[in-house]
Design a protein around this motif. Structure first.
Motif, PDB file in Angstrom:
ATOM      1  N   PHE A 112       0.833  -1.204   0.000  1.00 51.09           N
ATOM      2  CA  PHE A 112       0.000   0.000   0.000  1.00 51.09           C
ATOM      3  C   PHE A 112       0.871   1.259   0.000  1.00 51.09           C
ATOM      4  O   PHE A 112       2.037   1.222   0.421  1.00 51.09           O
ATOM      5  N   PRO A 113       0.333   2.403  -0.421  1.00 50.27           N
ATOM      6  CA  PRO A 113       1.192   3.532  -0.808  1.00 50.27           C
ATOM      7  C   PRO A 113       1.583   4.525   0.273  1.00 50.27           C
ATOM      8  O   PRO A 113       2.489   5.331   0.041  1.00 50.27           O
ATOM      9  N   LEU A 114       0.944   4.522   1.444  1.00 50.36           N
ATOM     10  CA  LEU A 114       1.194   5.639   2.359  1.00 50.36           C
ATOM     11  C   LEU A 114       2.608   5.637   2.917  1.00 50.36           C
ATOM     12  O   LEU A 114       3.260   6.691   2.964  1.00 50.36           O
ATOM     13  N   LEU A 115       3.107   4.484   3.355  1.00 49.44           N
ATOM     14  CA  LEU A 115       4.471   4.463   3.903  1.00 49.44           C
ATOM     15  C   LEU A 115       5.501   4.901   2.880  1.00 49.44           C
ATOM     16  O   LEU A 115       6.343   5.760   3.184  1.00 49.44           O
ATOM     17  N   PRO A 116       5.510   4.372   1.652  1.00 49.94           N
ATOM     18  CA  PRO A 116       6.509   4.877   0.689  1.00 49.94           C
ATOM     19  C   PRO A 116       6.351   6.354   0.380  1.00 49.94           C
ATOM     20  O   PRO A 116       7.341   7.049   0.137  1.00 49.94           O
ATOM     21  N   ALA A 117       5.112   6.861   0.404  1.00 50.08           N
ATOM     22  CA  ALA A 117       4.923   8.299   0.171  1.00 50.08           C
ATOM     23  C   ALA A 117       5.562   9.109   1.297  1.00 50.08           C
ATOM     24  O   ALA A 117       6.211  10.140   1.049  1.00 50.08           O
ATOM     25  N   LEU A 118       5.403   8.659   2.521  1.00 49.95           N
ATOM     26  CA  LEU A 118       6.022   9.352   3.656  1.00 49.95           C
ATOM     27  C   LEU A 118       7.542   9.228   3.613  1.00 49.95           C
ATOM     28  O   LEU A 118       8.261  10.185   3.929  1.00 49.95           O
ATOM     29  N   GLU A 119       8.032   8.059   3.229  1.00 50.37           N
ATOM     30  CA  GLU A 119       9.485   7.883   3.106  1.00 50.37           C
ATOM     31  C   GLU A 119      10.066   8.859   2.087  1.00 50.37           C
ATOM     32  O   GLU A 119      11.106   9.491   2.343  1.00 50.37           O
ATOM     33  N   ARG A 120       9.413   8.983   0.960  1.00 48.07           N
ATOM     34  CA  ARG A 120       9.915   9.890  -0.079  1.00 48.07           C
ATOM     35  C   ARG A 120       9.899  11.340   0.409  1.00 48.07           C
ATOM     36  O   ARG A 120      10.856  12.092   0.204  1.00 48.07           O
ATOM     37  N   ALA A 121       8.804  11.714   1.100  1.00 43.25           N
ATOM     38  CA  ALA A 121       8.700  13.084   1.594  1.00 43.25           C
ATOM     39  C   ALA A 121       9.795  13.386   2.611  1.00 43.25           C
ATOM     40  O   ALA A 121      10.441  14.444   2.555  1.00 43.25           O
ATOM     41  N   VAL A 122      10.026  12.460   3.543  1.00 42.77           N
ATOM     42  CA  VAL A 122      11.050  12.680   4.570  1.00 42.77           C
ATOM     43  C   VAL A 122      12.436  12.716   3.932  1.00 42.77           C
ATOM     44  O   VAL A 122      13.283  13.554   4.294  1.00 42.77           O
ATOM     45  N   ALA A 123      12.693  11.830   2.976  1.00 42.58           N
ATOM     46  CA  ALA A 123      14.001  11.806   2.327  1.00 42.58           C
ATOM     47  C   ALA A 123      14.273  13.087   1.545  1.00 42.58           C
ATOM     48  O   ALA A 123      15.415  13.553   1.465  1.00 42.58           O
TER      49      ALA A 123
END
Length: 410
Positions: A112-123
């Motif tokens: 599901f997409p929320l964790l990778p979206a947050l990872e990208r934003a934080v990175a």
């Protein structure tokens, strides 16, 4: 105020007139949101401290074991298994598929997409790599989850129970996953606060948190079901009580929250359907990973394939799980909490996935820990309660280090 008080006699007609015109008596102003947040955080501080202490114990033991084995603890937590899939999605979006030696395929659309979206934003906002960003998100989410678990426990059985409940969640046998770049902590944070919102009649907030949970893990179905069951029970109760006039208007916020709840999960299912060109594509993707619903057939087959001592031990563990669920029922946990807990357990047991994943899949069912939390508080002294939690923390830490240095997380 006495009936013969002149002030009361003078103001009574005016108050009656205000009420007749539909105006409310002025209420004292609520404290600002920042003040309420600070108060809530101060109340949760012991629970957050206890949770952080037990998880830090796990990290210290892992770091020592990894150093002894000449391995990187951070790589073990953020650079293997599902973590890599999330980081790949964060970096490149969806579209990656692994072809197995037997010809099967594992597409990344199962995640599901929320964790990778947050990872990208934080990175993008920090100097952290995607792996580091994933760990940061998971660790912050773990504290938010512990806070929400405390809030639920404290509301139901008092602050001390909330503190012990948060600590017990941190020493769950597979609690090492809470320190990994996985979705368990993020989902549990949304679930705990959604349940708290339902308990405090904030249905729109609960529905919004369900949307986020539905973008995080497929097990959001358990949370959505809990809200729907609670709302249905409320409406049935009012109908049987004869309160049918204005029943929809009176429960408008509840109905809106329930309608909002599944939108995140449905949005991702629709995204996969459109991308793959099939209305059932999401379920096909999960089946490719061996995660379809089989009613418990895979679990029964696994048990039957074990040597007799192992089969008996596993059956005993399942009986123990059933006993804990029974204790939750006997404890008279509120319907949304109990429905969510049971739904998570059932989903974990009736899936066809790898058996070793089931304890991890049940970890978000934190209400299972309410009966032992209450029981621990019956010990004669706080020192004994702390000692029991400390022993459990060391056992959980040792198991976590052994698992991460071995075949990997179940």
């Amino acid at each position: 105020m006495p009936d013969d008080d002149p002030a009361a006699q003078a103001t009574a007609p005016a108050l009656r007139l205000v009420r007749q015109r539909g105006h409310r008596t002025p209420q004292p102003p609520r404290p600002p949101a920042r003040g309420r947040l600070a108060t809530a955080l101060a109340a949760a501080a012991p629970a957050l401290g206890a949770y952080a202490a037990v998880r830090l114990t796990g990290l210290v033991v892992l770091a020592a074991a990894a150093s002894h084995a000449d391995k990187s603890a951070l790589h073990l937590l953020g650079g293997r298994w599902d973590s890599v899939w999330y980081q790949r999605i964060a970096e490149n979006g969806y579209g990656y598929t692994v072809t197995l030696p037997n010809g099967g395929v594992h597409p990344d659309l199962a995640f599901f997409p929320l964790l990778p979206a947050l990872e990208r934003a934080v990175a993008e906002l920090t100097p952290l790599s995607l792996a580091g960003a994933g760990l940061l998100v998971a660790w912050i989410a773990s504290l938010l989850a512990a806070w929400g678990i405390f809030a639920v426990g404290a509301r139901l059985y008092g602050r001390r129970t909330g503190v012990v409940l948060a600590a017990l969640w941190g020493v769950y046998p597979t609690a090492f996953v809470q320190s990994m770049a996985y979705t368990e902590t993020l989902f549990t944070a949304f679930a705990a606060w959604a349940l708290y919102a339902v308990l405090t009649r904030r249905w729109i907030v609960a529905g919004a948190l369900c949307v986020l949970a539905g973008l995080t893990r497929p097990s959001a179905a358990a949370l959505i079901a809990a809200l729907a069951i609670t709302a249905a029970a409320t409406l049935v109760h009012e109908y049987r009580a004869g309160r049918t006039d204005g029943i929809v208007r009176r429960n408008a916020r509840m109905l809106a929250g329930v309608a909002l709840a599944p939108l995140g999960w449905l949005a991702y299912v629709l995204f996969v359907a459109v991308r793959q060109g099939s209305p059932f594509a999401y379920f096909d993707v999960q089946a490719q990973w061996g995660n379809s619903i089989d009613g418990g057939a895979a679990l029964a087959s696994f048990i039957l394939g074990l040597p007799l001592p192992g089969a008996l031990g596993l059956c005993a563990a399942l009986v123990g799980l059933g006993w804990v669920v029974f204790l939750c029922v006997r404890q008279r946990q509120p319907l949304p909490v109990l429905a969510y807990c049971v739904a998570v357990v059932v989903i974990a047991l009736i899936g066809s996935g790898y058996f070793g994943s089931r304890p991890r899949l049940m970890m978000p069912a934190f209400p299972l820990l309410l009966p032992p939390a209450v029981a621990l508080l019956r010990l004669r002294t706080t020192a004994r309660t702390v000692a029991v939690v400390a022993v459990l923390a060391l056992a959980s830490a040792a198991y976590g280090a052994w698992t991460l240095l071995g075949s990997g997380p179940p």
